[in-house]
Design a protein around this motif. Sequence first.
Motif, PDB file in Angstrom:
ATOM      1  N   ILE A  36      33.020  80.023   4.007  1.00  0.00           N
ATOM      2  CA  ILE A  36      33.879  79.155   3.194  1.00  0.00           C
ATOM      3  C   ILE A  36      33.176  78.680   1.924  1.00  0.00           C
ATOM      4  CG2 ILE A  36      35.396  78.374   5.069  1.00  0.00           C
ATOM      5  CD1 ILE A  36      33.586  75.930   5.428  1.00  0.00           C
ATOM      6  N   HIS A  37      32.141  79.400   1.525  1.00  0.00           N
ATOM      7  CA  HIS A  37      31.473  79.062   0.257  1.00  0.00           C
ATOM      8  C   HIS A  37      32.339  79.523  -0.909  1.00  0.00           C
ATOM      9  CE1 HIS A  37      30.634  83.308   0.162  1.00  0.00           C
ATOM     10  NE2 HIS A  37      30.145  83.200   1.384  1.00  0.00           N
ATOM     11  N   TYR A  67      24.947  77.926  -1.142  1.00  0.00           N
ATOM     12  CA  TYR A  67      25.334  78.957  -2.114  1.00  0.00           C
ATOM     13  C   TYR A  67      25.789  78.336  -3.440  1.00  0.00           C
ATOM     14  CZ  TYR A  67      27.545  83.165  -3.998  1.00  0.00           C
ATOM     15  OH  TYR A  67      27.915  84.226  -4.810  1.00  0.00           O
ATOM     16  N   ILE A  85      25.229  66.709  -0.523  1.00  0.00           N
ATOM     17  CA  ILE A  85      25.421  65.965   0.733  1.00  0.00           C
ATOM     18  C   ILE A  85      26.015  66.898   1.789  1.00  0.00           C
ATOM     19  CG2 ILE A  85      26.510  63.960   1.810  1.00  0.00           C
ATOM     20  CD1 ILE A  85      26.982  62.836  -1.045  1.00  0.00           C
ATOM     21  N   SER A  88      26.385  68.443   8.486  1.00  0.00           N
ATOM     22  CA  SER A  88      25.966  69.304   9.594  1.00  0.00           C
ATOM     23  C   SER A  88      24.475  69.637   9.493  1.00  0.00           C
ATOM     24  CB  SER A  88      26.786  70.601   9.574  1.00  0.00           C
ATOM     25  OG  SER A  88      26.079  71.638  10.219  1.00  0.00           O
ATOM     26  N   HIS A  91      24.004  73.450   9.061  1.00  0.00           N
ATOM     27  CA  HIS A  91      24.251  73.933   7.703  1.00  0.00           C
ATOM     28  C   HIS A  91      23.106  73.517   6.773  1.00  0.00           C
ATOM     29  CE1 HIS A  91      28.902  74.008   8.524  1.00  0.00           C
ATOM     30  NE2 HIS A  91      28.209  74.722   9.371  1.00  0.00           N
ATOM     31  N   ASP A 132      33.538  69.415  -2.332  1.00  0.00           N
ATOM     32  CA  ASP A 132      33.824  70.641  -1.576  1.00  0.00           C
ATOM     33  C   ASP A 132      33.515  70.426  -0.091  1.00  0.00           C
ATOM     34  OD1 ASP A 132      34.611  73.229  -1.100  1.00  0.00           O
ATOM     35  OD2 ASP A 132      32.701  74.132  -1.695  1.00  0.00           O
ATOM     36  N   ASP A 134      35.273  67.880   3.428  1.00  0.00           N
ATOM     37  CA  ASP A 134      36.548  67.690   4.130  1.00  0.00           C
ATOM     38  C   ASP A 134      37.601  67.140   3.156  1.00  0.00           C
ATOM     39  OD1 ASP A 134      34.933  65.455   3.974  1.00  0.00           O
ATOM     40  OD2 ASP A 134      35.482  64.654   5.921  1.00  0.00           O
TER      41      ASP A 134
HETATM   42  C1  LIG Z   1      33.489  74.422   2.128  1.00  0.00           C
HETATM   43  S1  LIG Z   1      31.959  74.015   2.810  1.00  0.00           S
HETATM   44  C2  LIG Z   1      30.932  73.820   1.380  1.00  0.00           C
HETATM   45  C3  LIG Z   1      30.678  75.114   0.676  1.00  0.00           C
HETATM   46  C4  LIG Z   1      29.625  75.039  -0.399  1.00  0.00           C
HETATM   47  N1  LIG Z   1      29.964  74.031  -1.403  1.00  0.00           N
HETATM   48  C5  LIG Z   1      29.506  76.379  -1.081  1.00  0.00           C
HETATM   49  O1  LIG Z   1      30.437  76.750  -1.794  1.00  0.00           O
HETATM   50  O2  LIG Z   1      28.479  77.061  -0.866  1.00  0.00           O
HETATM   51  C6  LIG Z   1      32.178  72.363   3.344  1.00  0.00           C
HETATM   52  C7  LIG Z   1      30.924  71.711   3.905  1.00  0.00           C
HETATM   53  O3  LIG Z   1      31.155  70.299   3.945  1.00  0.00           O
HETATM   54  C8  LIG Z   1      30.574  69.789   5.124  1.00  0.00           C
HETATM   55  N2  LIG Z   1      31.282  68.540   5.428  1.00  0.00           N
HETATM   56  C9  LIG Z   1      32.546  68.403   5.935  1.00  0.00           C
HETATM   57  N3  LIG Z   1      32.860  67.112   6.049  1.00  0.00           N
HETATM   58  C10 LIG Z   1      31.795  66.406   5.601  1.00  0.00           C
HETATM   59  C11 LIG Z   1      31.521  65.014   5.442  1.00  0.00           C
HETATM   60  N4  LIG Z   1      32.424  64.081   5.772  1.00  0.00           N
HETATM   61  N5  LIG Z   1      30.337  64.647   4.932  1.00  0.00           N
HETATM   62  C12 LIG Z   1      29.417  65.587   4.561  1.00  0.00           C
HETATM   63  N6  LIG Z   1      29.608  66.910   4.705  1.00  0.00           N
HETATM   64  C13 LIG Z   1      30.790  67.323   5.201  1.00  0.00           C
HETATM   65  C14 LIG Z   1      30.775  70.876   6.158  1.00  0.00           C
HETATM   66  O4  LIG Z   1      29.842  70.733   7.214  1.00  0.00           O
HETATM   67  C15 LIG Z   1      30.575  72.140   5.320  1.00  0.00           C
HETATM   68  O5  LIG Z   1      29.254  72.573   5.389  1.00  0.00           O
END
Ligand SMILES: C[S@@+](CC[C@H](N)C(=O)[O-])C[C@H]1O[C@@H](n2cnc3c(N)ncnc32)[C@H](O)[C@@H]1O
Length: 211
Positions: A36-37, A67, A85, A88, A91, A132, A134
């Motif tokens: 999902i990057h 990424y 930030i 996980s 991750h 990027d 939740d």
């Molecule tokens: C779509 S991915 C990020 C992709 C990244 N930006 C990229 O393009 O390489 C979303 C990330 O947000 C994290 N995440 C979801 N909710 C979160 C929260 N409330 N606080 C911090 N991280 C969160 C997830 O664990 C996940 O790793």
Amino acid sequence: MSEPEVERYVTELFAPEDAVLAAVRASHRESDLPGIHISPQEGKIIHVLLRAIGARRVLEVGTLGGYSAIWIVRALPADGTLITIEASEKHAAVALDAFESAGVSDRVELIRSKALDTMRALTGPFDAIFLDADKAPLPRYYAEAMRLLRVGGLLLCDNTFLDGRITRASDMSSDVQGMREFNRLAATDARLTAAVVPVRDGLMVAVKVTD
Ligand SMILES: C[S@@+](CC[C@H](N)C(=O)[O-])C[C@H]1O[C@@H](n2cnc3c(N)ncnc32)[C@H](O)[C@@H]1O
């Protein structure tokens, strides 16, 4: 040319990955991280926008395996910094390895925590903020981002379309509602001028024009 062909053409010409970025994506697969990057095209669009405003201090919310963070930090000058930030632990561990292999560890601070509490504790100004993570809490991330962003700074948010669910009226799930309210705020707030780049799942780009 069909659409995927055109997309491949643009990616290969304008957003080719080097060996480091390709290896980072491969490490996502090896570590069973979700795919999902951002896409290389989105990475390059963000990179160009950051260069255009001379960004030095950037905040990313949602690191995954690092990424997009590498695309971002490569757009910054030598003394530029990125705070990213990630909630996980798994991750974050993959991302830290990615930052080492990209040679950017000294310019990236990864905060392993929940986004909202962390954003509330941060002090601005930031030149750009990329949301990027939740989607349900996006209106609250919006409020914090507007507090942290300097005038002339960029607010960016991925997944505007939520795979088409954004316009499905019957879909009232919390992530869709969060994204709808975020989009409404970004589109109508007089402090911003905003647009959506229809790349992949949609990338909202905005400039803060006034406090
Ligand atoms: C779509 S991915 C990020 C992709 C990244 N930006 C990229 O393009 O390489 C979303 C990330 O947000 C994290 N995440 C979801 N909710 C979160 C929260 N409330 N606080 C911090 N991280 C969160 C997830 O664990 C996940 O790793």
